[in-house]
Design a protein around this motif. Structure first.
Motif, PDB file in Angstrom:
ATOM      1  N   LEU A 237      38.822  -6.001  55.067  1.00  0.00           N
ATOM      2  CA  LEU A 237      37.310  -5.741  55.527  1.00  0.00           C
ATOM      3  C   LEU A 237      36.820  -4.751  54.697  1.00  0.00           C
ATOM      4  O   LEU A 237      35.434  -5.008  54.632  1.00  0.00           O
ATOM      5  N   TYR A 238      37.211  -3.563  54.336  1.00  0.00           N
ATOM      6  CA  TYR A 238      36.269  -2.552  53.726  1.00  0.00           C
ATOM      7  C   TYR A 238      35.615  -3.102  52.548  1.00  0.00           C
ATOM      8  O   TYR A 238      34.696  -2.716  52.067  1.00  0.00           O
ATOM      9  N   LEU A 275      30.583  -1.613  65.546  1.00  0.00           N
ATOM     10  CA  LEU A 275      29.442  -1.776  65.780  1.00  0.00           C
ATOM     11  C   LEU A 275      28.724  -0.331  65.995  1.00  0.00           C
ATOM     12  O   LEU A 275      27.814   0.074  65.558  1.00  0.00           O
ATOM     13  N   ARG A 276      29.512   0.480  66.521  1.00  0.00           N
ATOM     14  CA  ARG A 276      29.057   1.774  66.842  1.00  0.00           C
ATOM     15  C   ARG A 276      29.516   2.726  65.602  1.00  0.00           C
ATOM     16  O   ARG A 276      29.028   3.496  64.840  1.00  0.00           O
ATOM     17  N   ASP A 277      31.016   2.736  65.486  1.00  0.00           N
ATOM     18  CA  ASP A 277      31.742   3.673  64.467  1.00  0.00           C
ATOM     19  C   ASP A 277      31.078   3.213  63.118  1.00  0.00           C
ATOM     20  O   ASP A 277      30.728   4.288  62.316  1.00  0.00           O
ATOM     21  N   ILE A 278      31.162   2.080  62.648  1.00  0.00           N
ATOM     22  CA  ILE A 278      30.918   1.687  61.196  1.00  0.00           C
ATOM     23  C   ILE A 278      29.115   1.449  61.315  1.00  0.00           C
ATOM     24  O   ILE A 278      28.378   2.294  60.441  1.00  0.00           O
ATOM     25  N   ILE A 714      24.143  -6.983  24.859  1.00  0.00           N
ATOM     26  CA  ILE A 714      23.807  -6.709  26.233  1.00  0.00           C
ATOM     27  C   ILE A 714      24.679  -5.497  26.740  1.00  0.00           C
ATOM     28  O   ILE A 714      25.771  -5.328  26.335  1.00  0.00           O
ATOM     29  N   LYS A 715      23.808  -4.498  27.484  1.00  0.00           N
ATOM     30  CA  LYS A 715      24.514  -3.250  27.703  1.00  0.00           C
ATOM     31  C   LYS A 715      24.691  -3.028  28.961  1.00  0.00           C
ATOM     32  O   LYS A 715      23.715  -3.314  29.735  1.00  0.00           O
ATOM     33  N   PHE A 716      25.899  -2.669  29.766  1.00  0.00           N
ATOM     34  CA  PHE A 716      25.960  -2.292  31.223  1.00  0.00           C
ATOM     35  C   PHE A 716      26.435  -0.920  31.062  1.00  0.00           C
ATOM     36  O   PHE A 716      27.184  -0.243  30.325  1.00  0.00           O
ATOM     37  N   GLN A 717      26.193  -0.299  32.313  1.00  0.00           N
ATOM     38  CA  GLN A 717      26.598   0.917  32.540  1.00  0.00           C
ATOM     39  C   GLN A 717      27.365   1.113  33.690  1.00  0.00           C
ATOM     40  O   GLN A 717      26.963   0.604  34.936  1.00  0.00           O
ATOM     41  N   LEU A 718      28.542   1.532  33.883  1.00  0.00           N
ATOM     42  CA  LEU A 718      29.644   1.360  34.973  1.00  0.00           C
ATOM     43  C   LEU A 718      29.429   2.857  35.503  1.00  0.00           C
ATOM     44  O   LEU A 718      29.712   3.807  34.692  1.00  0.00           O
ATOM     45  N   ARG A 719      29.052   2.837  36.849  1.00  0.00           N
ATOM     46  CA  ARG A 719      29.331   4.208  37.566  1.00  0.00           C
ATOM     47  C   ARG A 719      30.306   4.444  38.552  1.00  0.00           C
ATOM     48  O   ARG A 719      30.963   3.362  38.815  1.00  0.00           O
ATOM     49  N   ASP A 720      30.489   5.586  39.252  1.00  0.00           N
ATOM     50  CA  ASP A 720      31.544   5.676  40.246  1.00  0.00           C
ATOM     51  C   ASP A 720      31.543   4.513  41.155  1.00  0.00           C
ATOM     52  O   ASP A 720      32.276   4.131  41.820  1.00  0.00           O
ATOM     53  N   LYS A 721      30.150   4.189  41.736  1.00  0.00           N
ATOM     54  CA  LYS A 721      30.286   3.167  42.773  1.00  0.00           C
ATOM     55  C   LYS A 721      30.669   1.606  42.088  1.00  0.00           C
ATOM     56  O   LYS A 721      31.304   0.936  43.191  1.00  0.00           O
ATOM     57  N   ASP A 722      30.918   1.698  41.007  1.00  0.00           N
ATOM     58  CA  ASP A 722      31.487   0.413  40.295  1.00  0.00           C
ATOM     59  C   ASP A 722      33.058   0.517  39.930  1.00  0.00           C
ATOM     60  O   ASP A 722      33.859  -0.313  39.799  1.00  0.00           O
ATOM     61  N   LEU A 723      33.355   1.889  39.866  1.00  0.00           N
ATOM     62  CA  LEU A 723      34.614   2.332  39.597  1.00  0.00           C
ATOM     63  C   LEU A 723      35.686   2.392  40.585  1.00  0.00           C
ATOM     64  O   LEU A 723      36.720   2.322  40.557  1.00  0.00           O
ATOM     65  N   GLY A 724      35.018   2.601  41.876  1.00  0.00           N
ATOM     66  CA  GLY A 724      35.926   3.082  42.951  1.00  0.00           C
ATOM     67  C   GLY A 724      36.111   1.897  43.973  1.00  0.00           C
ATOM     68  O   GLY A 724      35.823   0.746  43.732  1.00  0.00           O
ATOM     69  N   PHE A 725      36.662   2.358  44.904  1.00  0.00           N
ATOM     70  CA  PHE A 725      37.056   1.297  46.205  1.00  0.00           C
ATOM     71  C   PHE A 725      37.292   2.003  47.581  1.00  0.00           C
ATOM     72  O   PHE A 725      37.351   3.179  47.406  1.00  0.00           O
ATOM     73  N   TYR A 726      37.427   1.293  48.595  1.00  0.00           N
ATOM     74  CA  TYR A 726      37.476   1.606  49.728  1.00  0.00           C
ATOM     75  C   TYR A 726      39.079   1.736  50.239  1.00  0.00           C
ATOM     76  O   TYR A 726      39.763   0.660  49.885  1.00  0.00           O
TER      77      TYR A 726
END
Ligand code: BGC
Length: 757
Positions: A237-238, A275-278, A714-726
């Motif tokens: 789900l997350y 609907l409300r909490d999330i 081609i250059k990519f930059q990975l940041r926390d938003k790409d490295l983490g998970f829920y």
């Protein structure tokens, strides 16, 4: 009172005109103030009226309501008991209904007019899953922009799109309407589509409010059967279901639609947690939630609410703001509030959200702003849209196989047999969910290829795909018996240099309520393919379908396979350009194609089992099937080109501890003989985590077009938003440890490296 409000609105309007430098913030707070002042004037009944949506009298997109309701609906509009309509379109119709609300109701509050403008209104773009195969976000934004431009010229100010449901199950008919199986690609596409519909300024006459749907997890219907139960874990789900919705909310989508399904025992329409909490609390969504067609009422059939009254109560408490076609809000909410069962503040909140969108659209300034006959006439089917829908149609085509370079086909001197009922079809390529479009308005494959007039063409239908009437609201009949056209098809194939066979699903074999248990070529088409192959093996198979199909026989025998989905108005032209090489195909599958339906759900970003590998030949105790391979027929991200690409020099620079980034670069070269475009895809694996992570996850991609022999870094930059998970509590976490990086042209990418966090 109506005069008072209009006067008040007029003063504000003049005020706005006098000060063009108003910042967005000031505009927002002005709108909030106007909403509050209007709310203060409204009776409870009028507020509840805003929460009520009726379907019009033209099209039906759900079970047909009781006919006797029509008179009541009209009376309700005039009495201020309706906030929005759906399925009323066309300037004349919209104006007439809007007039009832504005002129006859006490406060004259204008209505919203919603419609399923899913992939075009009159000029039709490819079905959404096809567009997703383009991986071209700008082209998808533009496609939604065109849809908004045409629909708004026909009175519509709100679309029930984009559908952002992730699905891993090709049996589910609605995969045609989404962006496929991947949450990252799905999120990027969700944003692009919301931006396309809503533009930068919602108050313009050519932009419309968008809806991200269906919240949530509708794409996980058990066994792929429409409307079925969903029972998924929190991790899915997350990490898989919610991200595209979050992306749409971040892109300022104005509404979210409930899903029909039960999720872990709770109907989504009555699910306060969702609907409300999330949505409303955690994500601060400030638009409104619309139910799906009678999804409030269906909570009774689900066994969740005892009756309509209880359903209305549960939906309102959970956070559904507008009721589409169940009548329970309008019939029950007033007494629920009066009896103290629903807090009036909840009604205020819902009405406030809906009114705010009406103000943002500018409906209070001019309720008829989308009602110009002149604009409607010049906008619908305007030829200026065709180049852009042709562009996205070409980009959506995926080349699946090209043995011995059977493609592109020579543009002259060829005797070409064209076989298959779909080749001559001008309606099916419009696909499903194109209720504004006119039948027979697509360019057929035959029309497209005949423009290459230095070849000789003969055509034979071979066999119908479906028989009888093809209507959006009716079950289709598949042709499982009539093979009377086979002989004719076989005889033209015998003498041809190349046979182009156009096979697949009719456009209405996918979409809502079009689940299938098979992923084959429907009816007698597989037999037709095999019999033609007996007499001529030089076959290019052009597939038109709304979902991944499992075609192992074709993959083994047919030298050329082109996935052409349902590509909309310009379908035949796009296909012809690819077949004859004027466009070098660049599409990449947004969803895995299985070998066999029994592998479904099959998806690339799977988890590893405890026994993923065959330990030694002949062993049985490992995760596998005894009668089929585990692997897909065509993986996620896959698609060939008339040229070839190579990937080398993968360099990873880990600066995470300094500036929070990990940089990845790769050199891509065009190693073939033609100019071509590919999509460089970067996948990541977090090898060990507190909640197990997929074996590969798409994190970023970039399209690159190269001349023969040309290379580019081609250059990519990975940041926390790409490295983490829920994690399983819904918190986003970045965990230390080892990560694998894969870069390549599809999800089998094997150029790899590693880094440690
Ligand atoms: C569908 C929605 C659609 C609605 C209104 C429902 O049956 O599930 O996606 O927007 O009808 O047409």
């Amino acid at each position: 009172m109506k005069l008072l409000i209009l006067g008040f609105v007029a003063i504000l309007f003049i005020g706005c005109q006098q000060d063009p430098s108003l910042s967005n913030k000031t505009e927002e707070s002005n709108i909030d103030q106007q909403v509050e002042e209007l709310l203060a004037e409204m009776t409870l009944e009028e507020k509840i009226g805003q929460l009520n949506q009726y379907s019009g009298f033209m099209d039906f997109t759900g079970p047909q309501p009781n006919k006797g309701r029509t008179a009541k609906k009209l009376e309700h509009i005039k009495n201020g008991k309706v906030g929005a309509m759906l399925n009323v379109h066309g300037v004349d119709n919209v104006r007439a209904v809007q007039k009832m609300a504005v002129k006859e109701s006490r406060l004259g509050i204008p209505l919203l007019f919603g419609f399923d403008v899913v992939h075009g209104y009159k000029t039709i773009s490819p079905i959404p899953i096809a567009e997703a195969a383009s991986w071209d976000l700008e082209a998808m934004r533009r496609s939604a922009e065109i849809a908004a431009e045409e629909a708004s010229a026909s009175g519509i100010n709100w679309t029930f799109a984009p559908m952002v449901d992730i699905s891993r199950d090709a049996r589910w008919g609605r995969v045609m309407e989404g962006a496929g199986e991947d949450p990252y690609l799905g999120s990027q596409i969700a944003k692009a589509r919301v931006k396309g519909f809503q533009g930068e300024d919602l108050s313009k006459t050519n932009t419309i409010a968008a809806t991200a749907k269906h919240f949530a997890a509708y794409g996980f219907a058990e066994a792929g059967r429409e409307y079925n139960t969903v029972d998924i874990g929190t991790s899915t789900l997350y990490n898989v279901v919610l991200p595209p919705f979050k992306a749409a909310v971040d892109a300022d989508v104005k509404s979210i639609m409930n899903a029909f399904n039960v999720l872990n025992g709770i109907p989504a329409t009555g699910d306060k947690f969702l609907l409300r909490d999330i949505l409303k609390d955690k994500w601060n969504f400030d638009g409104f939630v619309v139910s799906d067609w009678d999804s409030v009422g269906e909570m009774v059939a689900h066994g969740f609410a005892e009756d309509g009254r209880e359903a209305a109560k549960q939906a309102a408490i959970a956070g559904s703001d507008m009721d589409m076609e169940s009548y329970h809000f309008v019939e029950e909410l007033q007494s629920l509030v009066e009896d103290g069962e629903v807090d009036e503040e909840l009604i205020n909140d819902a009405a406030r959200r809906i009114l705010r969108v009406k103000y943002e659209l500018g409906l209070f300034e001019d309720p008829y702003k989308y009602c110009s006959e002149e604009r409607e006439k010049e906008t619908l089917y305007n030829p200026k849209f065709r180049a852009d829908v042709l562009d996205i149609a070409k980009k959506s085509i995926v080349l699946l196989k090209n043995q011995n370079d059977i493609l592109p086909v020579k543009t002259s001197g060829q005797n070409i047999a064209v076989i298959g009922a779909l080749a001559d079809d001008k309606t099916s390529p419009l696909g499903s969910w194109r209720i504004g479009a006119d039948d027979e308005s697509a360019i057929s494959v035959l029309e497209g290829i005949e423009k290459y007039d230095q070849n000789k063409y003969t055509y034979s239908k071979g066999a119908d795909v479906v028989t009888g009437e093809t209507q959006f609201t009716r079950e289709l009949k598949v042709n499982t018996t009539d093979k009377s056209g086979f002989n004719d098809a076989i005889s033209i194939a015998k003498s041809a240099d190349v046979v182009i066979m156009v096979l697949g699903e009719h456009g209405l074999q996918s979409g809502e309520a079009r689940s299938r248990t098979r992923l084959d070529l429907p009816g007698v088409q597989q037999e037709l393919l095999e019999e033609v192959y007996e007499v001529n093996q030089n076959i290019v198979l052009v597939l038109q379908n709304g979902r991944p199909l499992a075609l192992p026989w074709a993959d083994e025998h047919i030298p050329g396979i082109v996935e052409a989905w349902q590509l909309g108005t310009e379908s035949g032209n796009a296909i012809a350009e690819v077949l004859f090489g004027d466009y070098n195909p660049s599409g990449k599958l947004p969803m895995t194609f299985p070998r066999h339906v029994g592998q479904v759900p099959i998806y690339y970003n799977k988890k590893s089992t405890g026994r993923p590998e065959l330990p030694s030949p002949g062993e049985v105790f490992w995760s596998h099937y005894t009668d089929e391979q585990n692997s897909s027929l065509y993986p996620f991200g896959f698609g060939l080109s008339y040229t070839s690409f190579s990937f080398k020099h993968l360099i990873i620079e880990n600066n995470h501890s300094d500036d929070g980034t990990v940089s990845v670069s790769v050199e891509v070269s065009n190693t073939g003989k033609r100019k071509g475009k590919t999509t460089v895809q970067l996948y990541l694996q977090d090898e060990f985590a507190s909640v197990t992570r997929p074996v590969k996850e798409l994190k970023v991609f970039e399209q690159v077009e190269l001349d023969p022999g040309e290379s580019r870094e081609i250059k990519f930059q990975l940041r926390d938003k790409d490295l983490g998970f829920y994690n399983n509590s819904g918190e986003f976490v970045v965990e230390k440890g080892s990560f694998k990086v894969y870069v390549g042209e599809d999800s089998h990418a094997d150029l790899s490296g590693e880094f440690q966090l």
